[in-house]
Enzyme design. Structure first.
Site, short mmCIF file in Angstrom:
data_model
loop_
_atom_site.label_atom_id
_atom_site.label_comp_id
_atom_site.label_asym_id
_atom_site.label_seq_id
_atom_site.Cartn_x
_atom_site.Cartn_y
_atom_site.Cartn_z
N ASP A 1 0.82 -1.22 0.00
CA ASP A 1 0.00 0.00 0.00
C ASP A 1 0.85 1.27 0.00
O ASP A 1 0.34 2.37 -0.18
CB ASP A 1 -0.95 0.01 1.22
CG ASP A 1 -1.84 -1.23 1.23
OD1 ASP A 1 -2.44 -1.53 0.18
OD2 ASP A 1 -1.94 -1.90 2.28
N HIS B 1 7.42 -11.68 7.40
CA HIS B 1 7.04 -11.31 6.03
C HIS B 1 8.26 -10.94 5.22
O HIS B 1 9.34 -10.71 5.77
CB HIS B 1 6.07 -10.12 6.04
CG HIS B 1 6.73 -8.83 6.46
ND1 HIS B 1 7.01 -8.53 7.78
CD2 HIS B 1 7.19 -7.78 5.73
CE1 HIS B 1 7.60 -7.34 7.84
NE2 HIS B 1 7.73 -6.87 6.60
N HIS C 1 21.11 -18.06 -6.20
CA HIS C 1 21.69 -18.06 -4.85
C HIS C 1 20.95 -17.06 -3.97
O HIS C 1 20.26 -16.16 -4.47
CB HIS C 1 23.19 -17.71 -4.89
CG HIS C 1 23.49 -16.36 -5.47
ND1 HIS C 1 23.56 -16.13 -6.84
CD2 HIS C 1 23.72 -15.16 -4.89
CE1 HIS C 1 23.84 -14.85 -7.05
NE2 HIS C 1 23.93 -14.24 -5.89
N HIS D 1 21.61 -14.40 -0.57
CA HIS D 1 22.58 -13.76 0.33
C HIS D 1 21.89 -13.48 1.65
O HIS D 1 20.76 -12.98 1.66
CB HIS D 1 23.03 -12.39 -0.20
CG HIS D 1 23.75 -12.43 -1.51
ND1 HIS D 1 25.08 -12.76 -1.61
CD2 HIS D 1 23.36 -12.14 -2.77
CE1 HIS D 1 25.46 -12.66 -2.87
NE2 HIS D 1 24.42 -12.29 -3.61
N LYS E 1 28.07 -4.50 13.58
CA LYS E 1 29.20 -4.01 12.80
C LYS E 1 28.76 -2.72 12.12
O LYS E 1 27.72 -2.70 11.45
CB LYS E 1 29.56 -5.07 11.74
CG LYS E 1 30.41 -4.59 10.61
CD LYS E 1 31.86 -4.46 11.01
CE LYS E 1 32.69 -3.88 9.87
NZ LYS E 1 33.99 -3.39 10.35
N GLU F 1 34.74 2.31 5.60
CA GLU F 1 33.87 1.51 4.73
C GLU F 1 33.11 2.39 3.74
O GLU F 1 32.92 2.04 2.59
CB GLU F 1 32.86 0.70 5.55
CG GLU F 1 33.43 -0.55 6.19
CD GLU F 1 34.00 -0.29 7.57
OE1 GLU F 1 34.15 0.89 7.95
OE2 GLU F 1 34.30 -1.27 8.27
P1 H2U Z 1 8.70 -3.69 6.35
O1 H2U Z 1 8.64 -3.52 7.80
O2 H2U Z 1 9.67 -4.75 5.89
O3 H2U Z 1 8.86 -2.39 5.66
O4 H2U Z 1 7.29 -4.34 5.90
C1 H2U Z 1 6.03 -3.81 6.09
C2 H2U Z 1 5.51 -3.51 4.70
O5 H2U Z 1 4.10 -3.61 4.70
C3 H2U Z 1 5.89 -2.11 4.27
O6 H2U Z 1 6.51 -2.18 3.02
C4 H2U Z 1 3.55 -2.53 3.98
C5 H2U Z 1 4.55 -1.38 4.18
O7 H2U Z 1 4.52 -0.48 3.12
N1 H2U Z 1 2.22 -2.22 4.48
C6 H2U Z 1 1.15 -2.22 3.61
O8 H2U Z 1 1.33 -2.44 2.43
N2 H2U Z 1 -0.11 -1.95 4.08
C7 H2U Z 1 -0.38 -1.64 5.38
O9 H2U Z 1 -1.54 -1.41 5.72
C8 H2U Z 1 0.72 -1.57 6.38
C9 H2U Z 1 2.07 -1.96 5.90
ZN ZN Z 2 24.10 -12.25 -5.58
#
Ligand code: H2U
Ligand code: ZN
Length: 355
Positions: free
Chosen positions: A80, A169, A302, A304, A317, A323
């Site tokens: 979203d 997720h 692969h 990572h 780190k 770096e």
């Molecule tokens: P991250 O914490 O990895 O960012 O994952 C949460 C994701 O879920 C984030 O990309 C999405 C956020 O944009 N999200 C939605 O698509 N809809 C929602 O109602 C809440 C969070």
């Molecule tokens: Zn790679």
């Protein structure tokens, strides 16, 4: 000339990363330096199994007003708050100057939940549940890969990695262009294949299976190694033993094998500092979209894993100073990190406690 024999654990040196074509400074003796920063273990967060106000939970309402189904395994939806707005975004006009270059960028962002529970992580899930995640990854690759040149599946785990939601997720960002890291990997693997007539990472698998100096876990279909050129302290790579271009090409047995090795590797990661180990991970394979018609033999699938922790559950780190301005540097050798991980139990510490 020094008469002392070179010992990688004692003597600084630089190592070549053949995937990126750059170098990492290895200075293992730095682990001996005194540390006056924090080392204590942070308190475990109490996460509710189900929170109706968490937009990733089954039955919850997301920001855009949509209600999630009462899903029982994986669940996928359009992000979203996507980085790529929509396919119809206008393109930048002609460049005003060779130093001011822009090109259009089109893409699609999705979110994929691994499990209906918020208080579970991959290593604590059953093999059958992890297998569902793998199948869903392969399906997303097929779906978005038919339209986009690159489909990046990635998981940011832990607050320290900027993850905003504890519910297990990952995200998927598909783009019309090949992102920088992949341009490098594509060029490097192509050159290696041209010169050596074997895909670079197939050759690398052979080396690691012979030497067994950096192996963390192995099964019939996969290996997990700390790559010789690792940057992050406990960085690993997952590599299939067979030549495979993309996730959907994995056989049934290879998918089960992947679930097995992921569960073991991630249990070891959590066992290292007895914490839910943070990381960013992602899949790399041959490009998709129009590249599906091209010869991509030089590629090998692969994953990572880039975890930031160095000394304890709270000491990471820092990739700063040298770096950022000169070159990446690591404080323990890849072999030392692999040995530490290899020696740890494949059984998650939380499962051991409840035995
Ligand atoms: P991250 O914490 O990895 O960012 O994952 C949460 C994701 O879920 C984030 O990309 C999405 C956020 O944009 N999200 C939605 O698509 N809809 C929602 O109602 C809440 C969070
Ligand atoms: Zn790679």
């Amino acid at each position: 000339m020094s008469s002392v024999v070179f010992n990688p654990k004692e003597h600084q040196h630089i190592r070549y990363n053949p995937l990126k074509g750059d170098w990492v400074l290895v200075s293992a003796h730095r682990m001996k330096r005194p540390w006056s920063g924090a080392t204590e273990k942070p308190a475990e967060e109490n996460i509710a199994r189900h929170n109706p106000n968490n937009p990733l939970c089954p039955g919850a309402t997301r920001i855009n007003g949509e209600v999630n189904p009462n899903y029982e395994s994986t669940f996928e939806f359009d992000n979203d708050f996507p980085v790529f707005l929509d396919d119809g975004a206008p393109s930048p006009g002609p460049n005003e100057h060779p130093l001011l270059r822009a090109e259009s960028a089109v893409g699609k962002c999705r979110v994929m939940c691994f499990h209906p529970w918020s208080d579970i992580t991959l290593p604590l899930m059953s093999l059958a549940e992890i297998r569902k995640v793998i199948d869903q990854w392969a399906d997303i690759m097929l779906d978005l890969g038919s339209r986009f040149k690159w489909v990046q599946i990635f998981e940011n785990k832990g607050k320290i990695m900027g993850c905003s939601n504890p519910h297990p997720h990952c995200q998927v960002w598909a783009s019309s262009f090949l992102p920088n890291e992949l341009k490098l990997e594509d060029d490097q693997q192509r050159d290696y294949y041209k010169k050596n007539k074997i895909p670079m990472l197939m050759d690398y698998v052979k080396v690691e299976m012979e030497k067994k100096e950096r192996m963390v876990v192995e099964n019939a279909y996969w290996l997990a190694v700390v790559p010789y050129w690792a940057t992050w302290p406990f960085e690993t790579m997952l590599l299939p033993k067979r030549h495979i271009l993309r996730l959907p090409d994995l056989s049934d047995e290879e998918r089960d094998g992947l679930a097995d090795i992921m569960k073991k590797l991630l249990a070891k990661y959590d066992n290292l500092f007895e914490t839910s180990f943070p990381y960013s991970m992602g899949w790399h394979g041959a490009p998709t979209g129009t590249c599906m018609q091209e010869d991509c033999t030089h590629w090998q699938l692969h994953a990572h894993y880039y975890p930031p922790l160095l000394r304890s559950a709270s000491v990471k780190k820092f990739m700063v100073g040298y770096e950022m301005l000169a070159q990446v540097q690591r404080d323990l050798t890849a072999e030392q990190a692999a040995k530490k991980l290899e020696e740890l139990s494949e059984v998650h510490y939380k499962l051991k406690l409840s035995e």
